[in-house]
Motif scaffolding. Structure first.
Motif, mmCIF file in Angstrom:
data_model
loop_
_atom_site.group_PDB
_atom_site.id
_atom_site.type_symbol
_atom_site.label_atom_id
_atom_site.label_comp_id
_atom_site.label_asym_id
_atom_site.label_seq_id
_atom_site.Cartn_x
_atom_site.Cartn_y
_atom_site.Cartn_z
ATOM 1 N N UNK A 140 6.760 -0.364 36.802
ATOM 2 C CA UNK A 140 6.580 -0.435 38.258
ATOM 3 C C UNK A 140 7.689 0.286 39.016
ATOM 4 N N UNK A 141 8.523 1.008 38.288
ATOM 5 C CA UNK A 141 9.596 1.757 38.924
ATOM 6 C C UNK A 141 10.756 0.896 39.373
ATOM 7 N N UNK A 142 10.888 -0.295 38.775
ATOM 8 C CA UNK A 142 11.967 -1.214 39.130
ATOM 9 C C UNK A 142 12.884 -1.405 37.923
ATOM 10 N N UNK A 143 13.954 -2.167 38.119
ATOM 11 C CA UNK A 143 14.898 -2.446 37.039
ATOM 12 C C UNK A 143 15.129 -3.953 36.967
ATOM 13 N N UNK A 144 14.995 -4.499 35.756
ATOM 14 C CA UNK A 144 15.205 -5.934 35.559
ATOM 15 C C UNK A 144 16.593 -6.152 34.979
ATOM 16 N N UNK A 145 17.411 -6.925 35.667
ATOM 17 C CA UNK A 145 18.791 -7.155 35.246
ATOM 18 C C UNK A 145 18.912 -8.516 34.557
ATOM 19 N N UNK A 146 19.446 -8.517 33.353
ATOM 20 C CA UNK A 146 19.670 -9.755 32.615
ATOM 21 C C UNK A 146 21.101 -9.727 32.095
ATOM 22 N N UNK A 147 22.021 -9.962 33.008
ATOM 23 C CA UNK A 147 23.434 -9.923 32.649
ATOM 24 C C UNK A 147 24.207 -10.915 33.530
ATOM 25 N N UNK A 148 25.345 -11.384 33.012
ATOM 26 C CA UNK A 148 25.890 -11.137 31.661
ATOM 27 C C UNK A 148 25.061 -11.845 30.596
ATOM 28 N N UNK A 149 24.868 -11.186 29.475
ATOM 29 C CA UNK A 149 23.955 -11.666 28.448
ATOM 30 C C UNK A 149 24.361 -13.046 27.909
ATOM 31 N N UNK A 150 25.656 -13.228 27.609
ATOM 32 C CA UNK A 150 26.098 -14.496 27.021
ATOM 33 C C UNK A 150 25.799 -15.665 27.952
ATOM 34 N N UNK A 151 26.141 -15.499 29.218
ATOM 35 C CA UNK A 151 25.912 -16.574 30.189
ATOM 36 C C UNK A 151 24.424 -16.843 30.368
ATOM 37 N N UNK A 152 23.631 -15.794 30.434
ATOM 38 C CA UNK A 152 22.192 -15.946 30.640
ATOM 39 C C UNK A 152 21.521 -16.610 29.436
ATOM 40 N N UNK A 154 22.920 -18.745 27.386
ATOM 41 C CA UNK A 154 23.288 -20.167 27.430
ATOM 42 C C UNK A 154 22.455 -20.895 28.489
ATOM 43 N N UNK A 155 22.292 -20.262 29.640
ATOM 44 C CA UNK A 155 21.493 -20.859 30.721
ATOM 45 C C UNK A 155 20.046 -21.067 30.269
ATOM 46 N N UNK A 156 19.482 -20.054 29.628
ATOM 47 C CA UNK A 156 18.102 -20.165 29.168
ATOM 48 C C UNK A 156 17.963 -21.192 28.046
ATOM 49 N N UNK A 157 19.003 -21.294 27.183
ATOM 50 C CA UNK A 157 18.920 -22.268 26.097
ATOM 51 C C UNK A 157 18.869 -23.691 26.634
ATOM 52 N N UNK A 158 19.620 -23.968 27.696
ATOM 53 C CA UNK A 158 19.608 -25.311 28.267
ATOM 54 C C UNK A 158 18.218 -25.691 28.771
ATOM 55 N N UNK A 159 17.415 -24.713 29.124
ATOM 56 C CA UNK A 159 16.026 -24.984 29.497
ATOM 57 C C UNK A 159 15.132 -25.007 28.250
ATOM 58 N N UNK A 160 15.407 -24.091 27.336
ATOM 59 C CA UNK A 160 14.545 -23.965 26.151
ATOM 60 C C UNK A 160 14.646 -25.156 25.216
ATOM 61 N N UNK A 161 15.827 -25.792 25.130
ATOM 62 C CA UNK A 161 15.970 -26.912 24.208
ATOM 63 C C UNK A 161 15.060 -28.062 24.633
ATOM 64 N N UNK A 162 14.835 -28.197 25.932
ATOM 65 C CA UNK A 162 13.896 -29.226 26.397
ATOM 66 C C UNK A 162 12.461 -28.839 26.048
ATOM 67 N N UNK A 163 12.131 -27.574 26.246
ATOM 68 C CA UNK A 163 10.786 -27.120 25.885
ATOM 69 C C UNK A 163 10.541 -27.267 24.385
ATOM 70 N N UNK A 164 11.540 -26.928 23.594
ATOM 71 C CA UNK A 164 11.439 -27.056 22.137
ATOM 72 C C UNK A 164 11.184 -28.511 21.753
ATOM 73 N N UNK A 165 11.917 -29.420 22.384
ATOM 74 C CA UNK A 165 11.761 -30.848 22.086
ATOM 75 C C UNK A 165 10.360 -31.330 22.438
ATOM 76 N N UNK A 166 9.884 -30.945 23.622
ATOM 77 C CA UNK A 166 8.538 -31.359 24.038
ATOM 78 C C UNK A 166 7.475 -30.834 23.065
ATOM 79 N N UNK A 167 7.636 -29.593 22.625
ATOM 80 C CA UNK A 167 6.654 -29.005 21.727
ATOM 81 C C UNK A 167 6.652 -29.689 20.369
ATOM 82 N N UNK A 168 7.851 -30.007 19.842
ATOM 83 C CA UNK A 168 7.926 -30.708 18.556
ATOM 84 C C UNK A 168 7.284 -32.089 18.674
#
Length: 311
Positions: A140-152, A154-168
């Motif tokens: 689409x002619x845009x740029x998606x920024x995902x930085x800083x990688x380490x911080x992001x 960790x942030x996503x893992x704090x959400x994903x661990x709940x999703x992982x638990x619900x799925x299990x």
């Protein structure tokens, strides 16, 4: 497939309990089997589809309330990419939960392994969704920024661990429901007042509990057994009854003159073996009387041949 057992009357003794009844029509469980895989896949697709739509709408509302200058197409891309990758990872998660089941005596180890599994799942999930977002933004002619990688991450893992638990939890709850619906077996024990010397060393019957009813199946009628996680499935007339035990444990309880180990995951009833086909690898393929093919590893092939000759 047909039900092969009859319900136990409330006040009946073991001697008067009816046994298998082949004339019973197919049960709801039997009718569900041809549709099971479709229903399971459709269930996951609907679950993630609803999450993607609901997440997109709520994110759009939050953006409008905050007055942010973010295009309307962005939230659906965020939510859709996340749900799409999570959906693609479902088979791996289902496989992993089979390898690491929760059990009373091993729950601590299982919990530790699932914590490690949640990290691996999150890394795969975040990496996949970020790759999709970058590709869509670039298209689409845009740029998606995902930085800083380490911080992001960790942030996503704090959400994903709940999703992982619900799925299990969802997966284990579904499996529990299937076991209760299908019928779960246990070794039939004798009454407390029976003298110890006459207690049989080997189980002659298994007690099956199914949707509030109880059935008996004769051990001698079990055609073959297959290890499945922390269960062993007893196969009898087209039905599988999960027994909470290990293959090593049940092998010591069954009559060795009738039941023979042919693979690390299989045992067979010699009376139900149709033919044995040697393979070039040194292993063999067993065809049971009902047409089912069961692997026989070279480790157990000699013992099987010896037992067959003795029979």
């Amino acid at each position: 497939m047909n039900d092969d057992v009859s319900p136990i009357p409330a006040a009946a003794s073991a001697a008067t309990i009816p046994t298998a009844h082949p004339a019973v029509p197919p049960s709801a469980w039997d009718r569900y089997q041809p549709w099971r895989r479709t229903a399971e896949i459709l269930g996951w697709v609907i679950l993630f589809g609803v999450n993607a739509v609901a997440g997109s709408l709520t994110t759009l509302m939050d953006i409008r309330r905050a007055g942010l200058d973010i295009p309307n197409w962005a939230p659906p891309v965020w939510e859709g990419s996340s749900c799409l990758v999570a959906l693609a990872l479902v088979p791996a998660l289902v496989w992993y939960t089979r390898q690491v089941p929760f059990h009373v005596d091993t729950w601590r180890r299982a919990l530790s392994l699932h914590l490690l599994g949640s990290v691996a799942w999150s890394v795969a999930h975040v990496t996949g969704m970020v790759a999709i977002r970058k590709a869509v933004y670039a298209g689409l002619g845009e740029s998606y920024d995902f930085s800083p990688w380490a911080t992001e991450y960790i942030y996503e893992y704090l959400k994903d661990v709940r999703s992982y638990t619900y799925m299990v939890l969802w997966i284990e709850a579904y499996r529990l429901l299937l076991r209760r619906w299908q019928g779960e077996a246990s070794v039939l024990t004798v009454a407390d007042d029976v003298p110890e010397p006459i207690v049989p060393e080997r189980p002659e019957r298994f007690l099956v509990r199914k949707l509030g009813k109880e059935f008996l199946i004769a051990a001698a009628e079990v055609e073959w057994l297959q290890a499945s996680s922390n269960y062993v499935n007893l196969h009898l007339r087209g039905r599988d009854y999960p027994l909470r035990t290990t293959m090593a444990s049940i092998e010591t309880q069954l009559d060795p003159a009738r039941f023979v180990r042919v693979h690390r995951s299989y045992m067979v009833n010699l009376d139900c073996v149709g033919e044995i086909e040697p393979l070039e690898s040194g292993d063999a393929r067993i065809t049971m009387s009902d047409g089912t093919r069961i692997p026989c590893s070279r480790r157990y092939r000699g013992a099987l041949r010896q037992e067959r000759r003795a029979a």
